[in-house]
Design a protein around this motif. Structure first.
Motif, PDB file in Angstrom:
ATOM      1  N   TRP A 118       0.824  -1.205   0.000  1.00 44.01           N
ATOM      2  CA  TRP A 118       0.000   0.000   0.000  1.00 44.01           C
ATOM      3  C   TRP A 118       0.862   1.259   0.000  1.00 44.01           C
ATOM      4  CZ3 TRP A 118      -5.073   0.837  -0.651  1.00 44.01           C
ATOM      5  CH2 TRP A 118      -5.604   2.071  -0.272  1.00 44.01           C
ATOM      6  N   GLY A 120      -0.963   4.284  -0.725  1.00 47.14           N
ATOM      7  CA  GLY A 120      -1.989   5.309  -0.749  1.00 47.14           C
ATOM      8  C   GLY A 120      -2.673   5.409  -2.095  1.00 47.14           C
ATOM      9  N   HIS A 202      -6.800  -1.068   4.266  1.00 44.24           N
ATOM     10  CA  HIS A 202      -5.882  -1.064   3.133  1.00 44.24           C
ATOM     11  C   HIS A 202      -6.039  -2.327   2.289  1.00 44.24           C
ATOM     12  CE1 HIS A 202      -2.934   1.982   5.173  1.00 44.24           C
ATOM     13  NE2 HIS A 202      -4.060   2.540   4.777  1.00 44.24           N
ATOM     14  N   MET A 207      -8.515   4.065   1.898  1.00 44.96           N
ATOM     15  CA  MET A 207      -7.679   4.955   2.689  1.00 44.96           C
ATOM     16  C   MET A 207      -8.305   5.143   4.067  1.00 44.96           C
ATOM     17  SD  MET A 207      -6.650   8.012   0.013  1.00 44.96           S
ATOM     18  CE  MET A 207      -8.275   8.311  -0.702  1.00 44.96           C
ATOM     19  N   ASP A 272      -3.470   7.400   6.089  1.00 51.99           N
ATOM     20  CA  ASP A 272      -3.331   8.033   4.784  1.00 51.99           C
ATOM     21  C   ASP A 272      -3.525   9.540   4.837  1.00 51.99           C
ATOM     22  OD1 ASP A 272      -3.188   5.563   2.896  1.00 51.99           O
ATOM     23  OD2 ASP A 272      -4.822   5.146   4.296  1.00 51.99           O
ATOM     24  N   ARG A 306       4.976   7.809   0.393  1.00 52.06           N
ATOM     25  CA  ARG A 306       3.642   7.415  -0.057  1.00 52.06           C
ATOM     26  C   ARG A 306       2.737   8.638  -0.087  1.00 52.06           C
ATOM     27  NH1 ARG A 306       0.615   6.469   4.890  1.00 52.06           N
ATOM     28  NH2 ARG A 306       2.016   6.484   6.694  1.00 52.06           N
ATOM     29  N   ARG A 307       1.544   8.457  -0.620  1.00 46.44           N
ATOM     30  CA  ARG A 307       0.585   9.556  -0.694  1.00 46.44           C
ATOM     31  C   ARG A 307      -0.037   9.797   0.679  1.00 46.44           C
ATOM     32  NH1 ARG A 307      -0.739   6.450  -5.401  1.00 46.44           N
ATOM     33  NH2 ARG A 307      -0.285   7.556  -7.348  1.00 46.44           N
ATOM     34  N   VAL A 308       0.058  11.020   1.158  1.00 48.43           N
ATOM     35  CA  VAL A 308      -0.545  11.415   2.429  1.00 48.43           C
ATOM     36  C   VAL A 308      -1.345  12.688   2.179  1.00 48.43           C
ATOM     37  CG1 VAL A 308      -0.134  12.116   4.815  1.00 48.43           C
ATOM     38  CG2 VAL A 308       1.364  10.419   3.742  1.00 48.43           C
ATOM     39  N   HIS A 309      -2.569  12.716   2.653  1.00 47.33           N
ATOM     40  CA  HIS A 309      -3.475  13.827   2.364  1.00 47.33           C
ATOM     41  C   HIS A 309      -3.873  14.534   3.660  1.00 47.33           C
ATOM     42  CE1 HIS A 309      -3.654  11.896  -1.521  1.00 47.33           C
ATOM     43  NE2 HIS A 309      -4.175  10.804  -0.986  1.00 47.33           N
TER      44      HIS A 309
END
Length: 646
Positions: A118, A120, A202, A207, A272, A306-309
Motif C-alpha cells: 500500500w 496510498g 488497506h 484509505m 493516509d 507514499r501519498r498522504v493527504h
C-alpha cells in the motif's frame, strides 16, 4: 512482516531493553516517575533536569506493558498523585489513570496479500465516509468497525474518516474533548486494534483518515496547566478559553508536540491522512504559521514514501492554505466545504435561521458558486458574522480542493434532536441533492448511515464527571433557548441530556433495521452513482485545474453548471432543487445541444420527456458527459449566460 514506529522526542520510548522517560515540565521543581509492573511494589524514580524545562530518565525498571505516571512537584502540583503522560501511547484505565508503555514494533504488518504494498491513493479518487467508532457498530470498537469495512468498499467508498479517537474523559464522547492526543481511546480498543483496522482497510483498497484536534484540549483530564502552563496563552482566545501557545515563550516545544502528533499517527499507524478540526480557532502570529510547518513536516517525512493527504476544517475559507497544483509546499489537499452544505440545506429544507441566514437570499446562486468555484463566500460580508468579510477567492483552485457534503457529524449532531436530512425534507429532494453531490468533480463526503437513509439520530453525547456534566447539560439547553421553538423551559428540557447513556445508545446505527428494503434501496442508489463516478468522472479529473467551472442560475431553484475536465471532456449538470417545474431558455437551449447518449444520470427516472422538451421537473437532475472531440461543438451551441453564479 514489517513494523512501524515513530520515534518521539518525549514520552516513554523503548530503547535497547530500557525505557527512556522524557517530560517537558518548565514549572516543576522535581519530577519522578512511578512505575508499576503489576506483581511488585511500584518503583519511584527521579527524572534528571536536562535544561529548558525538560526532565528525563532511562531505566530498565520499565518495559512493554508497564504502567506509569509522573509525580510532579512545584507550581500547582504537590507530587502526591501520579499524572498521566501527555504523550502517552495508551491509557488503559482512562485519562485519569496510569499510562502504559507501548512497544509499537510488537504489531506486525503483513507484507503479503492485499494491501501489503500500500502506497496510498490519489486524492482525486476520494469518496469519504465519516464515522464515529463508538456508534458505527454494535460493538462500538475498532474491531467492530473493521467488520463493516467490506460494506463500505462494496458501496464505492475509497476513504474512511474516523472522528477523533484520542483519549477523552469517560466512556463516550464525540472525540473533540480529547486530552491525550497520542493515545487511542480505551473505549474503542487497544493501539493494536486500531492498527488492525487500518490494515484491514488497506487490504480492501480503502484509505484511512483521522480527525485530529489541535485547537484546544478538552475540559476534563488535561493536567498540562499544572506543570507546563506555557502550553497555553491568554493573548489568544478561543471558544474553549485560552489559546494554545504557538507563538510565545516556550512555543517551539508546543509546536513540536503537535507536529510530532501528526507524524506519529501517519507513521506509526500508517494512516493516509489527517483532517484538522476548526483551524480557524488556531491563532499563530509567528512568521511561519503552525499549519504550514506541520504540512511541510509531513511532506518531508512520510509524504516522501507514499501519498498522504491533509484536509482542513476552516470557517475562514482561506484559499491560500490549499493546493492549487503539485508545486504548493506547505499547503493542504482540501477543505471541508460548509458553504456547499449550507446552501443545499436551505434549498432542501427551507430553514433560514442561524448561519443559514447567509444563504437565504439566493441559495441556488451560492450552491452554483460552490460547484463551479469552490467557496460561496470568497471575501463577501457575512451577515451572520456581523458584516465581517469571510473567505478568499477560490476560483483558481481545482475542484478537488474542496470536500462537498450534505451531512456530517456537526450538521446533524448540533441540531437539538440530531435529525438527519431525510427527516427534514422529502425523499425526492434527498435523491436530487445526492445525485448532485456524488457526480460533481469535488470529492464527496458521506456521514455514516447516510447511504441507507438511516432513521437513527446522531445526538451530542459525552460522559463527564458530575459537576462538569451538569454544566454541559444546562449549557446545551441554554444554547438552543434563542430559537423560537425552544423559548420555553419545557421545550428546553425535552432536549436529550448529553451525559445520559441513552443519548449515546440512540445515536448508534442499528444495522439490522438498516437491512430493510427501503434502506437497501437507498444503498443501491448510492452504489450506482458511485460506480458512475468511479468509471466516468474520476479518470477525467487528472490534470483538471482551476477556473474549470462556470455556473448559471435558472429561476430561484435551478442551476446549470459546466466543467472542463482534465481530458478535455465537458461535464454538465442541470438541477432543479425546488418544488416547481423549470422551463427557461437558459435551460432549453443547452439541453437541445446535448445528445441523449451523453446523459450519465437523471432524476427522477421519469424525467425523459421533460428533458426532451427542455424542462426540468421538480427535484430534477440531469448529468451529461460530452467527450473531448464533440465538446467544442456543444459549447458553441450555448447562448450567453443570463446570470452567473460566481
Amino acid at each position: 512482516m514489517s513494523t512501524s514506529r515513530h520515534r518521539m522526542p518525549f514520552g516513554a520510548e523503548l530503547d535497547d531493553g530500557a525505557v527512556r522517560f522524557r517530560l517537558w515540565a518548565p514549572a516543576a521543581e522535581r519530577v519522578a516517575v512511578e512505575i508499576s509492573n503489576g506483581d511488585a511494589e511500584p518503583h519511584l524514580l527521579d527524572l534528571t533536569p536536562a535544561g529548558n524545562g525538560w526532565f528525563e530518565l532511562t531505566t530498565e525498571a520499565a518495559g512493554p506493558g508497564s504502567r506509569y505516571g509522573y509525580r510532579v512537584t512545584g507550581a500547582q502540583s504537590d507530587g502526591r498523585l501520579p499524572l498521566p503522560d501527555p504523550a502517552s501511547r495508551f491509557q488503559p484505565e482512562g485519562v485519569h489513570g496510569p499510562s502504559e508503555v507501548i512497544d509499537p514494533t510488537a504489531f506486525c504488518w503483513h507484507q503479503t496479500g492485499p494491501g501489503s504494498d500500500w502506497r496510498g491513493m490519489p486524492w482525486q479518487t476520494a469518496v469519504i465516509y465519516e464515522l464515529h467508532v463508538g456508534c458505527f457498530s454494535r460493538e462500538g470498537s475498532f474491531a467492530g468497525a473493521a467488520r463493516r469495512l467490506q460494506q463500505l468498499a462494496d458501496l464505492g467508498v475509497t476513504a474512511v474518516e474516523l472522528m477523533p479517537v484520542a483519549a477523552f474523559p469517560g466512556r463516550r464522547n464525540w472525540g473533540y474533548d480529547g486530552v491525550l492526543p497520542f493515545a487511542p481511546a480505551a473505549s474503542y480498543g487497544r493501539p493494536e486494534d486500531l492498527k488492525a483496522f487500518v490494515e484491514q482497510a488497506h487490504a480492501l483498497g480503502l484509505m484511512v483518515l483521522l480527525d485530529v484536534v489541535y485547537n484546544h484540549f478538552g475540559p476534563e483530564g488535561n493536567y498540562l496547566h499544572l506543570y507546563a502552563p506555557q502550553f497555553f496563552t491568554d493573548r489568544h482566545q478561543t471558544p474553549w478559553g485560552d489559546g494554545i501557545n504557538f507563538d510565545g515563550d516556550g512555543s517551539p516545544t508546543v509546536r513540536d508536540f503537535f507536529i510530532q502528533n501528526a507524524l506519529y499517527w501517519i507513521e506509526e499507524y500508517r494512516l493516509d491522512g489527517l483532517r484538522l478540526d476548526a483551524v480557524h480557532a488556531i491563532a499563530d502570529d509567528s512568521p511561519t504559521h503552525i499549519l504550514t510547518d506541520l504540512a511541510r513536516a509531513v511532506e518531508a517525512g512520510p509524504g516522501q514514501q507514499r501519498r498522504v493527504h491533509l484536509v482542513l476544517e476552516n470557517d475562514a475559507n482561506e484559499a491560500h492554505r490549499l493546493k492549487g497544483d503539485a508545486r504548493s509546499p506547505g499547503r493542504y489537499a482540501a477543505q471541508w466545504n460548509d458553504d456547499f452544505h449550507h446552501a443545499a440545506h436551505v434549498l432542501l429544507t427551507g430553514e433560514r435561521d442561524g448561519y443559514y441566514a447567509d444563504y437565504a437570499e439566493a441559495p441556488a446562486r451560492s450552491l452554483g458558486r460552490c460547484l463551479a468555484e469552490g467557496f460561496a463566500y470568497q471575501g463577501e460580508a457575512s451577515g451572520f458574522r456581523h458584516g465581517e468579510p469571510r473567505g478568499e477567492p477560490s476560483r483558481l483552485l481545482p475542484p478537488t480542493a474542496v470536500v462537498n457534503l450534505l451531512q456530517n457529524h456537526d450538521q446533524v449532531g448540533n441540531r437539538a434532536f440530531g435529525e438527519r436530512l431525510p427527516q427534514l425534507t422529502r425523499p425526492e429532494a434527498v435523491r436530487a441533492a445526492t445525485a448532485v453531490l456524488l457526480l460533481a468533480p469535488s470529492p464527496p463526503l458521506l456521514f455514516m448511515g447516510q447511504e441507507v437513509a438511516a432513521d437513527s439520530p446522531f445526538l451530542f453525547f459525552c460522559d463527564f464527571g458530575p459537576d462538569l456534566a451538569e454544566a454541559v447539560t444546562a449549557g446545551r439547553r441554554r444554547e438552543f433557548s434563542r430559537f423560537l421553538r425552544f423559548a420555553d423551559e419545557a421545550a428546553q428540557q425535552a432536549i436529550p441530556d448529553p451525559n445520559a447513556p441513552a443519548t449515546f445508545a440512540r445515536s448508534r446505527l442499528d444495522w439490522s433495521d438498516l437491512d430493510q428494503p427501503e434502506h437497501r434501496a437507498w444503498r443501491s442508489f448510492h452504489r450506482r452513482l458511485l460506480a458512475l463516478r468511479r468509471t466516468e468522472i474520476v479518470p477525467r479529473l487528472v490534470g483538471m485545474g482551476g477556473a474549470s467551472g462556470t455556473a448559471v442560475v435558472i429561476g430561484e431553484t435551478g442551476l446549470s453548471v459546466r466543467w472542463q475536465l482534465g481530458d478535455g471532456a465537458t461535464l454538465q449538470l442541470f438541477a432543479n432543487l425546488g418544488e416547481r417545474e423549470l422551463a427557461d431558455a437558459a435551460l432549453a437551449t443547452p439541453l437541445a445541444a446535448l445528445a441523449p447518449t451523453d446523459r450519465l444520470h437523471m432524476e427522477p427516472a421519469t424525467a425523459e420527456s421533460a428533458l426532451a422538451a427542455g424542462r426540468l421537473p421538480p427535484w430534477g437532475v440531469a448529468w451529461y458527459l460530452t467527450p473531448a472531440a464533440s465538446a467544442a461543438s456543444a459549447a458553441s451551441a450555448a447562448t450567453p449566460e443570463p446570470e452567473q453564479a460566481g
